[in-house]
Design a protein around this motif. Structure first.
Motif, PDB file in Angstrom:
ATOM      1  N   SER A  15      12.207  11.269   2.879  1.00 27.82           N
ATOM      2  CA  SER A  15      10.752  11.345   2.764  1.00 27.82           C
ATOM      3  C   SER A  15      10.101  10.837   4.038  1.00 27.82           C
ATOM      4  O   SER A  15      10.606   9.908   4.670  1.00 27.82           O
ATOM      5  N   VAL A  16       8.982  11.447   4.412  1.00 27.19           N
ATOM      6  CA  VAL A  16       8.230  10.941   5.547  1.00 27.19           C
ATOM      7  C   VAL A  16       6.801  10.648   5.085  1.00 27.19           C
ATOM      8  O   VAL A  16       6.276  11.300   4.188  1.00 27.19           O
ATOM      9  N   VAL A  17       6.228   9.622   5.703  1.00 27.00           N
ATOM     10  CA  VAL A  17       4.844   9.270   5.416  1.00 27.00           C
ATOM     11  C   VAL A  17       3.991   9.754   6.577  1.00 27.00           C
ATOM     12  O   VAL A  17       4.258   9.414   7.733  1.00 27.00           O
ATOM     13  N   LEU A  83       0.941  14.652  15.143  1.00 26.19           N
ATOM     14  CA  LEU A  83       1.050  14.240  13.745  1.00 26.19           C
ATOM     15  C   LEU A  83       1.648  12.845  13.751  1.00 26.19           C
ATOM     16  O   LEU A  83       2.714  12.618  14.335  1.00 26.19           O
ATOM     17  N   LEU A  84       0.953  11.901  13.148  1.00 23.10           N
ATOM     18  CA  LEU A  84       1.383  10.503  13.189  1.00 23.10           C
ATOM     19  C   LEU A  84       2.198  10.170  11.941  1.00 23.10           C
ATOM     20  O   LEU A  84       1.713  10.288  10.820  1.00 23.10           O
ATOM     21  N   LEU A  85       3.437   9.775  12.169  1.00 22.58           N
ATOM     22  CA  LEU A  85       4.351   9.479  11.073  1.00 22.58           C
ATOM     23  C   LEU A  85       4.637   7.985  11.028  1.00 22.58           C
ATOM     24  O   LEU A  85       4.705   7.325  12.066  1.00 22.58           O
ATOM     25  N   GLN A  86       4.858   7.478   9.851  1.00 27.30           N
ATOM     26  CA  GLN A  86       5.227   6.071   9.716  1.00 27.30           C
ATOM     27  C   GLN A  86       6.677   5.893  10.139  1.00 27.30           C
ATOM     28  O   GLN A  86       7.562   6.631   9.690  1.00 27.30           O
ATOM     29  N   ASP A  87       6.924   4.925  11.012  1.00 20.41           N
ATOM     30  CA  ASP A  87       8.276   4.572  11.475  1.00 20.41           C
ATOM     31  C   ASP A  87       8.998   5.686  12.206  1.00 20.41           C
ATOM     32  O   ASP A  87      10.226   5.655  12.334  1.00 20.41           O
ATOM     33  N   LYS A  88       8.280   6.715  12.647  1.00 23.95           N
ATOM     34  CA  LYS A  88       8.896   7.796  13.415  1.00 23.95           C
ATOM     35  C   LYS A  88       7.974   8.159  14.570  1.00 23.95           C
ATOM     36  O   LYS A  88       6.798   7.827  14.563  1.00 23.95           O
ATOM     37  N   LYS A  89       8.560   8.866  15.534  1.00 19.75           N
ATOM     38  CA  LYS A  89       7.758   9.287  16.677  1.00 19.75           C
ATOM     39  C   LYS A  89       6.732  10.334  16.266  1.00 19.75           C
ATOM     40  O   LYS A  89       7.026  11.176  15.408  1.00 19.75           O
ATOM     41  N   PRO A  90       5.560  10.335  16.922  1.00 21.63           N
ATOM     42  CA  PRO A  90       4.568  11.377  16.630  1.00 21.63           C
ATOM     43  C   PRO A  90       5.123  12.760  16.979  1.00 21.63           C
ATOM     44  O   PRO A  90       5.979  12.892  17.854  1.00 21.63           O
ATOM     45  N   ILE A  91       4.642  13.769  16.293  1.00 23.90           N
ATOM     46  CA  ILE A  91       5.078  15.147  16.537  1.00 23.90           C
ATOM     47  C   ILE A  91       3.915  15.922  17.141  1.00 23.90           C
ATOM     48  O   ILE A  91       2.819  15.969  16.571  1.00 23.90           O
ATOM     49  N   ASP A  92       4.157  16.535  18.305  1.00 20.81           N
ATOM     50  CA  ASP A  92       3.124  17.336  18.958  1.00 20.81           C
ATOM     51  C   ASP A  92       2.985  18.694  18.293  1.00 20.81           C
ATOM     52  O   ASP A  92       3.989  19.316  17.945  1.00 20.81           O
ATOM     53  N   PHE A  93       1.779  19.144  18.135  1.00 21.70           N
ATOM     54  CA  PHE A  93       1.536  20.507  17.668  1.00 21.70           C
ATOM     55  C   PHE A  93       0.161  20.946  18.151  1.00 21.70           C
ATOM     56  O   PHE A  93      -0.575  20.159  18.747  1.00 21.70           O
TER      57      PHE A  93
END
Ligand SMILES: [Cu+2]
Length: 101
Positions: A15-17, A83-93
């Motif tokens: 799961s991702v937040v 896209l800002l994710l909890q505990d993960k790197k942001p994802i560019d789009f």
């Protein structure tokens, strides 16, 4: 003010937040639309949500959507965001930008 729509799929096995978007210098918010017991629809800020493994969430008219401020003098065809994710790197789009005409 501009509304944005997208589909997000979680292709991982955990799961991702999702904690929001960064489209700086534009100010953007995730919103959700809820209907109360009187059947009145209201939109409100969505601060975060969980995407389960293999789940896709559609941001679409009448439901979850993005609101952006400051696109009025826009000259380009797309808008780079993260896209800002909890505990993960942001994802560019990128959003593609369409005039309502
Ligand atoms: Cu909204």
């Amino acid at each position: 003010m501009t509304a944005g729509y997208m589909n997000i799929s979680n292709v991982s096995d955990e799961s991702v937040v999702i904690n929001g978007l960064d489209c700086s210098p534009l100010i953007v918010e995730m919103h959700d639309v809820t209907t109360n017991s009187d059947g009145v629809m209201k939109m409100g800020k969505l601060s975060s949500f969980i995407l389960s493994p293999n789940e896709t969430i559609n941001f679409e008219p009448g439901g979850k959507h993005i609101m952006a401020w400051g696109l009025t003098d826009n000259q380009s065809e797309d808008l780079s965001c993260k896209l800002l994710l909890q505990d993960k790197k942001p994802i560019d789009f990128k959003f593609s930008i369409k005039s309502r005409g």
